[in-house]
Design a protein around this motif. Structure first.
Motif, mmCIF file in Angstrom:
data_model
loop_
_atom_site.group_PDB
_atom_site.id
_atom_site.type_symbol
_atom_site.label_atom_id
_atom_site.label_comp_id
_atom_site.label_asym_id
_atom_site.label_seq_id
_atom_site.Cartn_x
_atom_site.Cartn_y
_atom_site.Cartn_z
ATOM 1 N N GLU A 1 20.272 4.309 2.965
ATOM 2 C CA GLU A 1 20.202 4.999 1.677
ATOM 3 C C GLU A 1 19.573 4.094 0.620
ATOM 4 N N PHE A 2 19.846 2.795 0.684
ATOM 5 C CA PHE A 2 19.245 1.880 -0.290
ATOM 6 C C PHE A 2 17.720 1.881 -0.157
ATOM 7 N N LEU A 3 17.207 1.840 1.071
ATOM 8 C CA LEU A 3 15.761 1.898 1.259
ATOM 9 C C LEU A 3 15.201 3.242 0.792
ATOM 10 N N GLY A 4 15.986 4.308 0.966
ATOM 11 C CA GLY A 4 15.571 5.605 0.457
ATOM 12 C C GLY A 4 15.481 5.624 -1.060
ATOM 13 N N LEU A 5 16.440 4.988 -1.711
ATOM 14 C CA LEU A 5 16.429 4.933 -3.170
ATOM 15 C C LEU A 5 15.267 4.081 -3.673
ATOM 16 N N LEU A 6 14.962 2.988 -2.968
ATOM 17 C CA LEU A 6 13.803 2.187 -3.343
ATOM 18 C C LEU A 6 12.513 2.997 -3.209
ATOM 19 N N SER A 7 12.427 3.805 -2.153
ATOM 20 C CA SER A 7 11.245 4.645 -1.958
ATOM 21 C C SER A 7 11.113 5.682 -3.065
ATOM 22 N N LEU A 8 12.234 6.273 -3.455
ATOM 23 C CA LEU A 8 12.203 7.248 -4.542
ATOM 24 C C LEU A 8 11.790 6.578 -5.844
ATOM 25 N N GLN A 9 12.317 5.379 -6.070
ATOM 26 C CA GLN A 9 11.924 4.638 -7.272
ATOM 27 C C GLN A 9 10.430 4.299 -7.231
ATOM 28 N N GLU A 10 9.941 3.922 -6.046
ATOM 29 C CA GLU A 10 8.515 3.636 -5.896
ATOM 30 C C GLU A 10 7.678 4.863 -6.258
ATOM 31 N N SER A 11 8.091 6.027 -5.794
ATOM 32 C CA SER A 11 7.354 7.251 -6.088
ATOM 33 C C SER A 11 7.278 7.503 -7.593
ATOM 34 N N THR A 12 8.404 7.330 -8.259
ATOM 35 C CA THR A 12 8.443 7.529 -9.706
ATOM 36 C C THR A 12 7.558 6.519 -10.426
ATOM 37 N N LEU A 13 7.626 5.261 -10.013
ATOM 38 C CA LEU A 13 6.841 4.209 -10.655
ATOM 39 C C LEU A 13 5.347 4.408 -10.433
ATOM 40 N N ARG A 14 4.983 4.893 -9.260
ATOM 41 C CA ARG A 14 3.564 5.194 -9.015
ATOM 42 C C ARG A 14 3.110 6.358 -9.900
ATOM 43 N N HIS A 15 4.003 7.288 -10.123
ATOM 44 C CA HIS A 15 3.663 8.441 -10.961
ATOM 45 C C HIS A 15 3.322 8.013 -12.384
ATOM 46 N N VAL A 16 4.048 7.032 -12.906
ATOM 47 C CA VAL A 16 3.820 6.582 -14.289
ATOM 48 C C VAL A 16 2.939 5.337 -14.339
ATOM 49 N N PRO B 1 0.825 -1.208 0.000
ATOM 50 C CA PRO B 1 0.000 0.000 0.000
ATOM 51 C C PRO B 1 0.856 1.253 0.000
ATOM 52 N N GLY B 2 0.302 2.338 -0.512
ATOM 53 C CA GLY B 2 1.043 3.596 -0.510
ATOM 54 C C GLY B 2 0.611 4.486 -1.648
ATOM 55 N N ASP B 3 1.223 5.647 -1.719
ATOM 56 C CA ASP B 3 0.935 6.591 -2.794
ATOM 57 C C ASP B 3 2.226 7.310 -3.148
ATOM 58 N N GLU B 4 2.147 8.053 -4.235
ATOM 59 C CA GLU B 4 3.324 8.714 -4.800
ATOM 60 C C GLU B 4 3.978 9.693 -3.827
ATOM 61 N N ALA B 5 3.191 10.550 -3.211
ATOM 62 C CA ALA B 5 3.735 11.579 -2.332
ATOM 63 C C ALA B 5 4.353 10.968 -1.076
ATOM 64 N N THR B 6 3.668 9.999 -0.474
ATOM 65 C CA THR B 6 4.198 9.382 0.747
ATOM 66 C C THR B 6 5.492 8.644 0.458
ATOM 67 N N ALA B 7 5.582 7.991 -0.684
ATOM 68 C CA ALA B 7 6.815 7.297 -1.050
ATOM 69 C C ALA B 7 7.969 8.284 -1.173
ATOM 70 N N PHE B 8 7.692 9.457 -1.759
ATOM 71 C CA PHE B 8 8.742 10.475 -1.860
ATOM 72 C C PHE B 8 9.209 10.914 -0.476
ATOM 73 N N HIS B 9 8.272 11.191 0.409
ATOM 74 C CA HIS B 9 8.639 11.652 1.749
ATOM 75 C C HIS B 9 9.348 10.554 2.543
ATOM 76 N N ARG B 10 8.959 9.303 2.338
ATOM 77 C CA ARG B 10 9.658 8.211 3.006
ATOM 78 C C ARG B 10 11.116 8.148 2.516
ATOM 79 N N SER B 11 11.306 8.384 1.227
ATOM 80 C CA SER B 11 12.660 8.427 0.678
ATOM 81 C C SER B 11 13.491 9.503 1.357
ATOM 82 N N ARG B 12 12.882 10.674 1.570
ATOM 83 C CA ARG B 12 13.620 11.784 2.177
ATOM 84 C C ARG B 12 13.965 11.488 3.636
ATOM 85 N N VAL B 13 13.051 10.838 4.374
ATOM 86 C CA VAL B 13 13.353 10.490 5.767
ATOM 87 C C VAL B 13 14.507 9.498 5.834
#
Length: 319
Positions: A184-199, A51-63
């Motif tokens: 950082e790896f989990l952060g990168l996965l979160s950023l990738q998740e955000s991008t993939l949800r966007h498209v 579960p999740g959404d684009e914005a939350t995935a981005f913020h999880r990446s930043r944390v």
């Protein structure tokens, strides 16, 4: 395509994306080592509906990125974020998007954020070889079992990084099991998740979700609680104890969200963690991991326009 780096500045070009193969499912002890020392992979993977959404995935990446920056040896990148009043501000903002309890922990960190020079001695007393390493930031320290089993865990971690076209930045001497690498790896996965949800890439999301599921269950989810306990015991009410408290809440939320069941490590694992012949020059007494995540200072840290209809040319959000 040139390799991206798991640590340090991101090179120009595309961001790392999931390959078709990620580290195989099941305990790492069951993997066979290939001729190059890496673990075998298996394309028949789980496809968890995370579960999740684009914005939350981005913020999880930043944390995750800010946690990695916080746990490294304080230096220029951390000072830049503090000077821009971005470290605690961004941390509180992003934590609040994820969970109210997480935001409360992030706000507590703000009271301890000072400058790199002040925190340097505090960091050294916990993690630095200068004072004997009170708390180990390395996964293998906490893992039970024979040394060779844990060497294979290192290979498994490398397999995760390589599957997403990541490599350690030049000049970084830490082993692949350092807490900053994992965060950082989990952060990168979160950023990738955000991008993939966007498209709306469901296939890519399945690959990223599976990698995240395995990584948390087999690695960080197993031992983070011992790391948090030790930091808290040695740092009292200091910056790193507050940071560890945030990490504990974030990982608990991650474990619940992914519905994983990590096998927690014992309180006193019986393993000989350090061996020069096996690990070479990079061991328990290494310096900081040198993370320099993007988007933690000034306007570069702003949330991208999530209403945009297209991603950037390189597949990432502008930050």
């Amino acid at each position: 395509m040139s390799k991206d780096t798991i640590l340090g500045d991101s090179p120009s070009g595309t961001r790392p994306g999931p390959d078709s193969v990620v580290p195989g499912e099941g305990p790492v002890e069951d993997h066979e080592l290939d001729d190059d020392g890496s673990t075998d992979t298996n394309s028949e993977q789980l496809t968890p509906d995370v579960p999740g959404d684009e914005a939350t995935a981005f913020h999880r990446s930043r944390v995750y990125s800010l946690l990695a920056l916080g746990f490294e040896r304080p230096g220029g990148a951390f000072q830049e974020a503090v000077d821009a009043d971005a470290y605690s501000t961004d941390l509180v903002e992003s934590a609040g998007v994820i969970d109210d309890d997480l935001q409360e922990r992030a706000q507590a960190i703000g009271a301890h954020v000072d400058d790199a020079d002040v925190l340097h001695d505090e960091w050294a007393s916990l993690f630095g070889v200068e004072e004997g390493v009170s708390v180990s930031p390395y996964e293998l320290t906490y893992m039970p079992g024979p040394l060779m089993t844990n060497v294979r865990k290192l290979a498994d971690l490398s397999g995760f990084y390589e599957a997403f076209d990541l490599e350690v930045a030049p000049g970084q001497n830490d082993r692949r099991d350092h807490i900053c690498f994992l965060l950082e790896f989990l952060g990168l996965l979160s950023l990738q998740e955000s991008t993939l949800r966007h498209v709306d890439d469901s296939e890519g999301l399945a690959v990223v979700g599976n990698a995240r599921f395995q990584f948390v269950e087999e690695h960080l989810g197993r031992w983070y609680w011992r790391f948090v306990d030790e930091v808290s015991q040695h740092n009292g009410d200091g910056f790193y104890a507050a940071l560890a408290d945030l990490l504990a809440v974030l990982l608990k939320e991650e474990i619940d969200r992914l519905d994983v069941d990590p096998e927690w490590v014992p309180n006193n694992p019986e393993v000989s963690e350090w061996n020069e012949d096996v690990f070479g020059d990079s061991g328990r007494g290494c310096g900081g991991c040198g993370v320099n995540p993007q988007g933690v200072a000034g306007q570069d840290s702003a949330l991208p326009d999530l209403d945009a209809t297209e991603t950037d040319q390189d597949g990432t959000f502008e930050r």
